[in-house]
Write a protein that holds these residues in place. Structure first.
Motif, PDB file in Angstrom:
ATOM      1  N   GLU A   8       0.487  -1.500  -0.571  1.00  0.00           N
ATOM      2  CA  GLU A   8       0.306   0.037   0.090  1.00  0.00           C
ATOM      3  C   GLU A   8       0.870   1.469  -0.099  1.00  0.00           C
ATOM      4  N   ASN A   9       0.698   2.521  -0.851  1.00  0.00           N
ATOM      5  CA  ASN A   9       0.877   3.454  -0.693  1.00  0.00           C
ATOM      6  C   ASN A   9       2.563   3.395  -1.548  1.00  0.00           C
ATOM      7  N   ASP A  10       2.780   2.496  -2.671  1.00  0.00           N
ATOM      8  CA  ASP A  10       4.547   2.676  -2.722  1.00  0.00           C
ATOM      9  C   ASP A  10       4.674   1.761  -2.818  1.00  0.00           C
ATOM     10  N   LYS A  11       4.691   1.014  -1.185  1.00  0.00           N
ATOM     11  CA  LYS A  11       5.640   0.296  -0.147  1.00  0.00           C
ATOM     12  C   LYS A  11       5.358  -0.859  -0.373  1.00  0.00           C
ATOM     13  N   MET A  12       6.245  -1.863   0.127  1.00  0.00           N
ATOM     14  CA  MET A  12       5.551  -3.658   0.242  1.00  0.00           C
ATOM     15  C   MET A  12       6.343  -3.592   1.516  1.00  0.00           C
ATOM     16  N   GLU A  13       5.430  -3.974   2.385  1.00  0.00           N
ATOM     17  CA  GLU A  13       5.998  -4.885   3.794  1.00  0.00           C
ATOM     18  C   GLU A  13       6.623  -6.649   3.354  1.00  0.00           C
ATOM     19  N   ILE A  14       7.246  -7.270   3.957  1.00  0.00           N
ATOM     20  CA  ILE A  14       7.216  -8.568   3.592  1.00  0.00           C
ATOM     21  C   ILE A  14       7.525  -9.463   5.270  1.00  0.00           C
ATOM     22  N   GLU A  15       6.962  -9.732   5.518  1.00  0.00           N
ATOM     23  CA  GLU A  15       7.080 -10.765   6.625  1.00  0.00           C
ATOM     24  C   GLU A  15       7.554 -12.403   6.751  1.00  0.00           C
ATOM     25  N   SER A  16       8.205 -12.929   6.656  1.00  0.00           N
ATOM     26  CA  SER A  16       7.543 -14.274   6.311  1.00  0.00           C
ATOM     27  C   SER A  16       8.842 -15.030   7.054  1.00  0.00           C
ATOM     28  N   ARG A  17       8.448 -16.199   7.304  1.00  0.00           N
ATOM     29  CA  ARG A  17       9.341 -16.930   8.513  1.00  0.00           C
ATOM     30  C   ARG A  17       8.717 -18.828   8.380  1.00  0.00           C
ATOM     31  N   PHE A  18       9.702 -19.918   7.875  1.00  0.00           N
ATOM     32  CA  PHE A  18      10.223 -21.298   8.033  1.00  0.00           C
ATOM     33  C   PHE A  18      10.513 -21.489   8.595  1.00  0.00           C
ATOM     34  N   GLU A  19       9.425 -22.406   9.976  1.00  0.00           N
ATOM     35  CA  GLU A  19      10.434 -22.141  10.616  1.00  0.00           C
ATOM     36  C   GLU A  19       9.739 -24.077  10.960  1.00  0.00           C
ATOM     37  N   GLY A  20      10.517 -25.094  11.496  1.00  0.00           N
ATOM     38  CA  GLY A  20      10.627 -26.414  12.136  1.00  0.00           C
ATOM     39  C   GLY A  20      11.498 -26.410  13.233  1.00  0.00           C
ATOM     40  N   ASP A  21      11.462 -27.843  13.626  1.00  0.00           N
ATOM     41  CA  ASP A  21      12.301 -27.992  15.359  1.00  0.00           C
ATOM     42  C   ASP A  21      13.830 -28.215  14.660  1.00  0.00           C
ATOM     43  N   GLN A  22      14.025 -27.749  13.481  1.00  0.00           N
ATOM     44  CA  GLN A  22      15.824 -27.634  13.498  1.00  0.00           C
ATOM     45  C   GLN A  22      16.144 -26.213  12.510  1.00  0.00           C
ATOM     46  N   ASN A  23      15.576 -25.970  12.094  1.00  0.00           N
ATOM     47  CA  ASN A  23      15.299 -25.059  10.712  1.00  0.00           C
ATOM     48  C   ASN A  23      14.693 -23.970  11.258  1.00  0.00           C
ATOM     49  N   LYS A  24      15.399 -23.017  10.947  1.00  0.00           N
ATOM     50  CA  LYS A  24      14.722 -21.205  10.907  1.00  0.00           C
ATOM     51  C   LYS A  24      15.043 -20.554   9.994  1.00  0.00           C
ATOM     52  N   ILE A  25      14.742 -20.015   8.797  1.00  0.00           N
ATOM     53  CA  ILE A  25      14.860 -19.064   7.626  1.00  0.00           C
ATOM     54  C   ILE A  25      13.505 -17.617   7.871  1.00  0.00           C
ATOM     55  N   MET A  26      14.039 -17.207   7.956  1.00  0.00           N
ATOM     56  CA  MET A  26      13.587 -15.863   7.994  1.00  0.00           C
ATOM     57  C   MET A  26      13.793 -14.295   7.474  1.00  0.00           C
ATOM     58  N   VAL A  27      12.418 -13.407   6.179  1.00  0.00           N
ATOM     59  CA  VAL A  27      13.105 -12.812   5.777  1.00  0.00           C
ATOM     60  C   VAL A  27      11.914 -11.417   5.749  1.00  0.00           C
ATOM     61  N   ASN A  28      12.818 -10.417   6.219  1.00  0.00           N
ATOM     62  CA  ASN A  28      11.241  -9.648   7.154  1.00  0.00           C
ATOM     63  C   ASN A  28      11.625  -7.581   6.176  1.00  0.00           C
ATOM     64  N   GLY A  29      11.035  -6.841   6.084  1.00  0.00           N
ATOM     65  CA  GLY A  29      11.163  -6.361   5.807  1.00  0.00           C
ATOM     66  C   GLY A  29      10.253  -5.075   5.324  1.00  0.00           C
ATOM     67  N   ASP A  30      10.805  -4.022   3.789  1.00  0.00           N
ATOM     68  CA  ASP A  30      10.053  -3.791   3.008  1.00  0.00           C
ATOM     69  C   ASP A  30      10.451  -3.040   1.977  1.00  0.00           C
ATOM     70  N   ILE A  31      10.257  -2.521   1.443  1.00  0.00           N
ATOM     71  CA  ILE A  31      10.377  -2.005  -0.354  1.00  0.00           C
ATOM     72  C   ILE A  31       9.824  -1.236  -0.793  1.00  0.00           C
ATOM     73  N   GLN A  32      10.877   0.294  -0.663  1.00  0.00           N
ATOM     74  CA  GLN A  32       9.444   1.451  -0.627  1.00  0.00           C
ATOM     75  C   GLN A  32      10.004   2.384  -2.223  1.00  0.00           C
ATOM     76  N   HIS A  33       8.637   3.120  -2.862  1.00  0.00           N
ATOM     77  CA  HIS A  33       9.300   3.579  -3.834  1.00  0.00           C
ATOM     78  C   HIS A  33       9.229   2.895  -4.855  1.00  0.00           C
ATOM     79  N   LEU A  34       7.502   1.866  -4.791  1.00  0.00           N
ATOM     80  CA  LEU A  34       7.779   0.534  -6.385  1.00  0.00           C
ATOM     81  C   LEU A  34       7.744   0.898  -7.136  1.00  0.00           C
TER      82      LEU A  34
END
Length: 191
Positions: A8-34
């Protein structure tokens, strides 16, 4: 598993989490001025303690995956002037490149990423017979479009290929390397 993208408002917010017993991958942040020149502020975290569970995502290209990979990578700036900083670490990491029948082992090694590129400091890859390929130096880039190299590769009897025509009809055979090579190349003047 959690994945959320909000725009929204020319901005993309990203929040992702792939999590299990032994593995965790997270990607967070934003992209502005799309609608103009996108500006990134994204961080990725890796804490993979069991590579076996990720093997299926390699689409059959890799097998016998084990060990650990960790890392943290921050991407800021624009597509024209990206700012990347972080590392990817390998601990008792093993995987087989199926089409080459190449078993690689990487133990206690780290790649460093920064504004000038990707950096190796005595980075060792072992083959199935524990023969070592040592990489020292840099893959240089400021925009990931043009690359330069300042690498030193040293090995004796390293075997990256041991495949048959059934494994890979395009590229097969047994390849053993003895090398002490300095590779320097700059693409700044290339068209």
């Amino acid at each position: 598993m959690f994945f959320n993208i909000k725009t929204e408002n020319d901005k993309m917010e990203i929040e992702s989490r792939f999590e299990g017993d032994q593995n965790k991958i997270m990607v967070n942040g934003d992209i502005q001025h799309l609608s103009e020149i996108p500006e990134f502020n994204i961080t990725a975290f890796l804490d993979v303690n069991n590579l076996t569970r990720l093997e299926r995502f390699s689409l059959g290209y890799l097998s016998e995956m084990s060990g650990k990979i960790d890392g943290e990578i921050a991407v800021k700036g624009t597509t024209r002037n990206p700012e990347i900083k972080g590392f990817v670490g390998f601990d008792e990491t093993t995987f087989r490149v199926n089409s080459l029948k190449f078993l690689a082992r990487i133990n206690d090694e780290r790649l460093i990423l920064d504004q000038s590129g990707v950096h190796f400091t005595d980075f060792v890859i072992e083959d199935a017979d524990a023969k070592k390929l040592t990489i020292d130096g840099d893959i240089l880039t400021t925009d990931f479009a043009k690359l330069g190299f300042d690498l030193h590769l040293v090995t004796k009897d390293f075997q990256p290929v041991n495949s048959t025509v059934a494994d890979n009809p395009l590229f097969y055979g047994r390849l053993s390397l003895d090398a002490d090579v300095k590779l320097k190349w700059d693409t700044k003047n290339q068209r």
